[in-house]
Design a protein around this motif. Structure first.
Motif, mmCIF file in Angstrom:
data_model
loop_
_atom_site.group_PDB
_atom_site.id
_atom_site.type_symbol
_atom_site.label_atom_id
_atom_site.label_comp_id
_atom_site.label_asym_id
_atom_site.label_seq_id
_atom_site.Cartn_x
_atom_site.Cartn_y
_atom_site.Cartn_z
ATOM 1 N N VAL A 36 1.043 -1.061 -0.087
ATOM 2 C CA VAL A 36 -0.190 0.407 0.489
ATOM 3 C C VAL A 36 0.758 1.119 -0.078
ATOM 4 O O VAL A 36 0.629 2.479 -0.606
ATOM 5 C CB VAL A 36 -0.943 0.253 1.618
ATOM 6 C CG1 VAL A 36 -1.791 1.282 0.927
ATOM 7 C CG2 VAL A 36 -2.091 -1.566 1.140
ATOM 8 N N TYR A 37 2.081 1.763 0.612
ATOM 9 C CA TYR A 37 2.971 2.520 0.616
ATOM 10 C C TYR A 37 3.749 1.965 -0.219
ATOM 11 O O TYR A 37 3.619 4.124 -0.649
ATOM 12 C CB TYR A 37 4.145 2.282 1.791
ATOM 13 C CG TYR A 37 5.029 3.101 1.896
ATOM 14 C CD1 TYR A 37 5.174 4.214 2.576
ATOM 15 C CD2 TYR A 37 5.915 3.013 0.784
ATOM 16 C CE1 TYR A 37 6.205 5.146 2.368
ATOM 17 C CE2 TYR A 37 6.924 3.334 1.302
ATOM 18 C CZ TYR A 37 7.451 5.148 1.745
ATOM 19 O OH TYR A 37 8.018 5.780 1.400
ATOM 20 N N GLY A 38 4.044 1.482 -0.642
ATOM 21 C CA GLY A 38 4.346 1.800 -2.839
ATOM 22 C C GLY A 38 4.066 2.471 -3.482
ATOM 23 O O GLY A 38 3.883 3.005 -4.475
ATOM 24 N N MET A 52 -4.678 6.134 11.764
ATOM 25 C CA MET A 52 -5.943 5.074 10.944
ATOM 26 C C MET A 52 -6.641 5.842 10.517
ATOM 27 O O MET A 52 -6.732 6.127 9.489
ATOM 28 C CB MET A 52 -6.540 4.269 11.528
ATOM 29 C CG MET A 52 -5.157 3.149 11.787
ATOM 30 S SD MET A 52 -5.765 1.476 12.177
ATOM 31 C CE MET A 52 -6.862 0.946 11.472
ATOM 32 N N ASN A 53 -7.435 6.565 11.632
ATOM 33 C CA ASN A 53 -8.677 7.924 11.286
ATOM 34 C C ASN A 53 -7.408 9.303 10.326
ATOM 35 O O ASN A 53 -8.905 9.762 9.026
ATOM 36 C CB ASN A 53 -8.710 8.807 12.337
ATOM 37 C CG ASN A 53 -10.118 8.028 13.452
ATOM 38 O OD1 ASN A 53 -11.188 7.891 12.754
ATOM 39 N ND2 ASN A 53 -9.994 7.576 14.373
ATOM 40 N N PHE A 54 -6.566 9.435 10.163
ATOM 41 C CA PHE A 54 -6.268 10.232 9.385
ATOM 42 C C PHE A 54 -6.306 9.534 8.340
ATOM 43 O O PHE A 54 -6.086 10.687 7.365
ATOM 44 C CB PHE A 54 -4.324 10.615 9.815
ATOM 45 C CG PHE A 54 -4.373 12.030 9.358
ATOM 46 C CD1 PHE A 54 -4.937 13.607 9.399
ATOM 47 C CD2 PHE A 54 -2.714 11.533 8.278
ATOM 48 C CE1 PHE A 54 -3.617 14.541 8.483
ATOM 49 C CE2 PHE A 54 -2.620 12.494 7.735
ATOM 50 C CZ PHE A 54 -2.469 14.104 7.283
ATOM 51 N N VAL A 55 -5.434 8.181 7.866
ATOM 52 C CA VAL A 55 -5.151 7.609 7.028
ATOM 53 C C VAL A 55 -6.662 7.980 5.846
ATOM 54 O O VAL A 55 -6.668 8.408 4.285
ATOM 55 C CB VAL A 55 -4.023 6.722 7.316
ATOM 56 C CG1 VAL A 55 -2.832 6.914 7.267
ATOM 57 C CG2 VAL A 55 -4.602 5.732 7.421
ATOM 58 N N LEU A 66 -8.519 4.912 0.680
ATOM 59 C CA LEU A 66 -8.048 3.174 1.795
ATOM 60 C C LEU A 66 -9.456 2.661 1.865
ATOM 61 O O LEU A 66 -10.110 3.598 3.163
ATOM 62 C CB LEU A 66 -7.151 3.869 2.925
ATOM 63 C CG LEU A 66 -6.022 3.867 2.769
ATOM 64 C CD1 LEU A 66 -4.541 4.100 3.513
ATOM 65 C CD2 LEU A 66 -5.293 3.197 1.575
ATOM 66 N N ALA A 67 -9.205 0.649 2.026
ATOM 67 C CA ALA A 67 -10.129 0.499 3.073
ATOM 68 C C ALA A 67 -9.671 0.492 4.021
ATOM 69 O O ALA A 67 -8.158 0.876 4.782
ATOM 70 C CB ALA A 67 -10.258 -1.145 2.185
ATOM 71 N N ASP A 68 -10.757 0.023 5.164
ATOM 72 C CA ASP A 68 -9.851 -0.148 6.726
ATOM 73 C C ASP A 68 -8.768 -1.292 6.294
ATOM 74 O O ASP A 68 -8.076 -0.900 7.650
ATOM 75 C CB ASP A 68 -11.690 -0.333 7.150
ATOM 76 C CG ASP A 68 -12.403 -0.006 7.616
ATOM 77 O OD1 ASP A 68 -12.405 1.761 7.374
ATOM 78 O OD2 ASP A 68 -13.041 0.579 7.929
ATOM 79 N N ALA A 69 -9.130 -2.376 5.503
ATOM 80 C CA ALA A 69 -8.099 -3.247 5.943
ATOM 81 C C ALA A 69 -6.668 -2.663 6.127
ATOM 82 O O ALA A 69 -5.311 -2.914 6.034
ATOM 83 C CB ALA A 69 -8.380 -4.068 5.205
ATOM 84 N N ASP A 70 -6.765 -1.632 4.599
ATOM 85 C CA ASP A 70 -5.295 -1.331 3.977
ATOM 86 C C ASP A 70 -4.987 -0.513 4.479
ATOM 87 O O ASP A 70 -4.133 -0.771 5.020
ATOM 88 C CB ASP A 70 -6.133 -0.204 2.822
ATOM 89 C CG ASP A 70 -5.809 -1.674 1.782
ATOM 90 O OD1 ASP A 70 -6.032 -2.870 2.291
ATOM 91 O OD2 ASP A 70 -6.333 -1.232 0.402
ATOM 92 N N ALA A 71 -5.787 0.293 5.646
ATOM 93 C CA ALA A 71 -5.017 1.394 6.625
ATOM 94 C C ALA A 71 -4.727 0.583 7.936
ATOM 95 O O ALA A 71 -3.556 1.457 8.361
ATOM 96 C CB ALA A 71 -6.410 2.246 7.841
ATOM 97 N N ARG A 72 -4.992 -0.490 8.536
ATOM 98 C CA ARG A 72 -4.256 -1.196 8.950
ATOM 99 C C ARG A 72 -3.538 -1.915 8.870
ATOM 100 O O ARG A 72 -2.284 -2.133 9.897
ATOM 101 C CB ARG A 72 -5.600 -2.233 10.209
ATOM 102 C CG ARG A 72 -4.713 -3.144 10.830
ATOM 103 C CD ARG A 72 -4.526 -2.287 12.170
ATOM 104 N NE ARG A 72 -3.956 -3.133 13.315
ATOM 105 C CZ ARG A 72 -2.631 -3.775 13.731
ATOM 106 N NH1 ARG A 72 -1.770 -2.889 12.747
ATOM 107 N NH2 ARG A 72 -2.958 -3.889 14.639
ATOM 108 N N ALA A 73 -3.679 -2.481 8.059
ATOM 109 C CA ALA A 73 -2.060 -3.000 7.580
ATOM 110 C C ALA A 73 -0.530 -1.581 7.541
ATOM 111 O O ALA A 73 0.404 -2.147 7.335
ATOM 112 C CB ALA A 73 -2.471 -4.154 5.698
#
Length: 159
Positions: free
Chosen positions: A74-76, A108-111, A140-147
């Motif tokens: 996700v970062y990339g 996570m709230n920020f992203v 971002l989906a919640d799962a992507d934010a957590r990852a």
């Protein structure tokens, strides 16, 4: 005649902009030290959590390696063009130490809720003053934010 009209308009303007000095109080005068209120006196806003749906993020002591690998992808794709993994600022601030500076719900709230955070959160606004560029909403989906958060932990040396 024009001067009289201008003077009257200026008088109305200054009268309308003036306030009652007795009604202006600072937030420290009206709130107890235990209550969490922002400058706009919104009691539901928690500066440690931010603005968004994440209130409590379960984070283990050890790194979730698989989740961190997903976060690195996700970062990339979404983050690397503006953020370095060091403390150096690119467009946005560097990520080194970000999990020490901010709580998991805040990050996570920020992203996931960037615009509301930039509008309300003092820490996000301070970063905006330094970077001078609003972070775009990355959807971002919640799962992507957590990852992504788990990848940030890996970057900060959590093993």
């Amino acid at each position: 005649m024009k001067q009289l009209v201008i003077i009257l308009l200026m008088g109305f303007f200054f009268a309308a902009c003036g306030g009652n000095a007795e009604s202006n109080t600072t937030s420290s005068e009206t709130t107890s030290p235990d209550s969490k209120k922002t400058e706009n006196a919104n009691p539901s806003y928690d500066t440690e959590r931010g603005e968004g749906k994440f209130t409590n993020v379960e984070v283990g002591e050890k790194l979730d390696v698989a989740m961190a690998a997903t976060g690195e992808k996700v970062y990339g794709v979404k983050c690397s063009s503006c953020h370095k993994l060091t403390s150096e600022k690119l467009v946005g601030p560097g990520w080194l130490g970000v999990t020490d500076r901010h709580a998991a719900p805040w990050i996570m709230n920020f992203v996931t809720n960037t615009d509301a955070m930039l509008d309300k959160d003092p820490k996000a606004q301070a970063a905006l003053e330094i970077c001078l560029v609003r972070m775009p909403n990355q959807n971002l989906a919640d799962a992507d934010a957590r990852a992504l958060y788990e990848f940030m932990r890996k970057n900060d040396g959590i093993k």
